[in-house]
Design an enzyme around this catalytic site. Structure first.
Site, PDB file in Angstrom:
ATOM      1  N   HIS A  55      56.701  40.044  74.863  1.00 52.78           N
ATOM      2  CA  HIS A  55      55.474  39.236  74.878  1.00 52.78           C
ATOM      3  C   HIS A  55      55.300  38.616  76.256  1.00 52.78           C
ATOM      4  CE1 HIS A  55      54.782  39.570  70.625  1.00 52.78           C
ATOM      5  NE2 HIS A  55      55.953  39.082  70.337  1.00 52.78           N
ATOM      6  N   CYS A 110      66.787  44.917  68.444  1.00 45.95           N
ATOM      7  CA  CYS A 110      67.887  43.975  68.675  1.00 45.95           C
ATOM      8  C   CYS A 110      68.918  44.098  67.543  1.00 45.95           C
ATOM      9  CB  CYS A 110      67.323  42.553  68.707  1.00 45.95           C
ATOM     10  SG  CYS A 110      68.617  41.335  68.890  1.00 45.95           S
ATOM     11  N   GLU A 140      58.133  41.892  63.532  1.00 47.23           N
ATOM     12  CA  GLU A 140      59.526  41.920  63.061  1.00 47.23           C
ATOM     13  C   GLU A 140      59.576  41.851  61.533  1.00 47.23           C
ATOM     14  OE1 GLU A 140      62.361  38.904  64.590  1.00 47.23           O
ATOM     15  OE2 GLU A 140      63.128  38.873  62.545  1.00 47.23           O
ATOM     16  N   THR A 182      64.092  36.227  62.521  1.00 44.86           N
ATOM     17  CA  THR A 182      65.117  35.741  63.462  1.00 44.86           C
ATOM     18  C   THR A 182      64.693  34.512  64.262  1.00 44.86           C
ATOM     19  OG1 THR A 182      64.335  37.294  65.121  1.00 44.86           O
ATOM     20  CG2 THR A 182      66.231  37.992  63.810  1.00 44.86           C
ATOM     21  N   CYS A 210      68.485  34.023  64.445  1.00 44.06           N
ATOM     22  CA  CYS A 210      69.468  34.488  65.431  1.00 44.06           C
ATOM     23  C   CYS A 210      70.005  33.301  66.236  1.00 44.06           C
ATOM     24  CB  CYS A 210      68.878  35.586  66.293  1.00 44.06           C
ATOM     25  SG  CYS A 210      68.579  35.151  67.957  1.00 44.06           S
ATOM     26  N   SER A 239      56.389  34.388  69.053  1.00 40.26           N
ATOM     27  CA  SER A 239      56.772  33.531  67.935  1.00 40.26           C
ATOM     28  C   SER A 239      57.845  32.520  68.351  1.00 40.26           C
ATOM     29  CB  SER A 239      57.269  34.433  66.811  1.00 40.26           C
ATOM     30  OG  SER A 239      57.952  33.716  65.872  1.00 40.26           O
ATOM     31  N   SER A 282      61.121  35.763  76.043  1.00 39.33           N
ATOM     32  CA  SER A 282      60.465  36.838  76.815  1.00 39.33           C
ATOM     33  C   SER A 282      59.995  36.353  78.180  1.00 39.33           C
ATOM     34  CB  SER A 282      59.248  37.366  76.055  1.00 39.33           C
ATOM     35  OG  SER A 282      59.582  37.704  74.753  1.00 39.33           O
TER      36      SER A 282
HETATM   37 FE1  SF4 Z   1      67.403  39.447  69.342  1.00 44.28          FE
HETATM   38 FE2  SF4 Z   1      67.432  36.862  68.898  1.00 44.28          FE
HETATM   39 FE3  SF4 Z   1      66.375  37.794  71.122  1.00 44.28          FE
HETATM   40 FE4  SF4 Z   1      65.115  38.183  68.823  1.00 44.28          FE
HETATM   41  S1  SF4 Z   1      65.492  36.209  69.816  1.00 44.28           S
HETATM   42  S2  SF4 Z   1      65.460  39.708  70.406  1.00 44.28           S
HETATM   43  S3  SF4 Z   1      66.835  38.442  67.441  1.00 44.28           S
HETATM   44  S4  SF4 Z   1      68.555  37.936  70.526  1.00 44.28           S
END
Ligand code: SF4
Length: 298
Positions: A55, A110, A140, A182, A210, A239, A282
């Site tokens: 993003h 991921c 996701e 996540t 996560c 998000s 991101s």
């Molecule tokens: Fe992976 Fe967590 Fe990054 Fe999402 S926020 S891509 S789940 S490490």
């Protein structure tokens, strides 16, 4: 790593929250994309990402300059092209269709998301009903839904359990397994699972938020608590960045969610002595550095 004071002078402090910027999943997806670009250079074959790889418009535009294109449906690429699945992951049916329709499929889902796919897939085949606490419109969550027959019960507000459609599904369920998007805010998980357990006390919970997300939220909350203003850098369609802005705004009402330094106005920081900065998963280093540089000039 810890929160880092990036500027301290004349009673003014700028603090960068721990874990700001690229997470492991995003870094890996980008590395895989760049490696593929190098491998395909000069071959005449194209490289696509399935949806924007992250993003962040700057990163996506840079990749576009290097020839990386975006596709949104299996079969819409040349037969010999490489297609990269981004860190959000995709439904099982999309993965299979992509595999059949392109030259090389590179899965940059991921590992945290992949783990949820496996949980959902196993639970679905064991006849359990899967609840996803998250945003039904997020790729996701749509991907996770696609690993359990598109039959997941999805909500992010405890009151949504009471919707007739959700109750009908949950009342029929022999066993229930709840997982989280996540990037979910931990408070939302707690509120939704509490409501779920009140109605269905035997529901199993797997909090799959996560660790990169939860650590980032904890760090930005810590910095927001001691700041007069907070700057949250990242896409408005991201998000995890939106969650960070929500978390910061709870304790620091002067929170600004921006995509780039151009959106900042010096007047907005009048009277602020302690300014905090955080960035979504991101957000590249150079965008964080430009914001720090702007804040130093105030
Ligand atoms: Fe992976 Fe967590 Fe990054 Fe999402 S926020 S891509 S789940 S490490």
């Amino acid at each position: 790593m810890s929160d880092r004071i990036v500027f301290e002078k004349n009673g003014k402090t700028i603090t960068l929250a721990e874990h700001s910027g690229f997470c492991y999943g995003v870094k890996t997806a980008l590395q895989k994309t760049l490696k593929t670009v190098e491998e395909y250079e000069g071959t005449g074959r194209r490289v696509y990402t399935f949806g924007p790889i992250i993003h962040n418009d700057d990163v996506v535009n840079d990749l576009n300059m290097r020839g990386v294109q975006i596709c949104s449906a299996p079969g819409s690429t040349e037969k010999d092209a490489a297609v990269i699945i981004r860190s959000h992951g995709v439904p099982a049916s999309v993965e299979a269709a992509l595999r059949d329709s392109c030259g090389q499929l590179i899965d940059a889902t991921c590992p945290h998301v992949k783990k949820i796919h496996r949980l959902a897939d196993d639970a679905y085949h064991e006849g359990r009903t899967i609840v996803v606490i998250g945003d039904a419109g997020h790729p996701e969550v749509q991907g996770i839904d696609g690993w359990c027959g598109n039959e997941a019960v999805i909500f992010s507000d405890p009151a949504e359990i009471e919707r007739p459609k959700n109750l009908a599904r949950l009342n029929r369920a022999e066993e229930i397994l709840a997982v989280a998007q996540t990037t979910l805010n931990r408070n939302v998980w707690d509120a939704c699972t509490e409501a779920l357990l009140r109605r269905y006390p035997r529901a199993q919970l797997r909090c799959t938020i996560c660790s990169a997300t939860s650590s980032r939220q904890t760090a930005c909350r810590r910095v927001a608590e001691i700041s007069d203003a907070m700057v949250v850098i990242g896409g408005r369609n991201s998000s995890n960045t939106t969650r960070l802005a929500e978390v910061c705004a709870l304790t620091c009402p002067r929170t600004f969610h921006i995509e780039s330094v151009d959106e900042l106005e010096a007047t907005a920081f009048a009277g602020c002595r302690r300014i905090g900065v955080t960035a979504g998963a991101s957000t590249p280093e150079n965008q964080i550095a430009s914001v720090e540089a702007f804040l130093k000039t105030l």
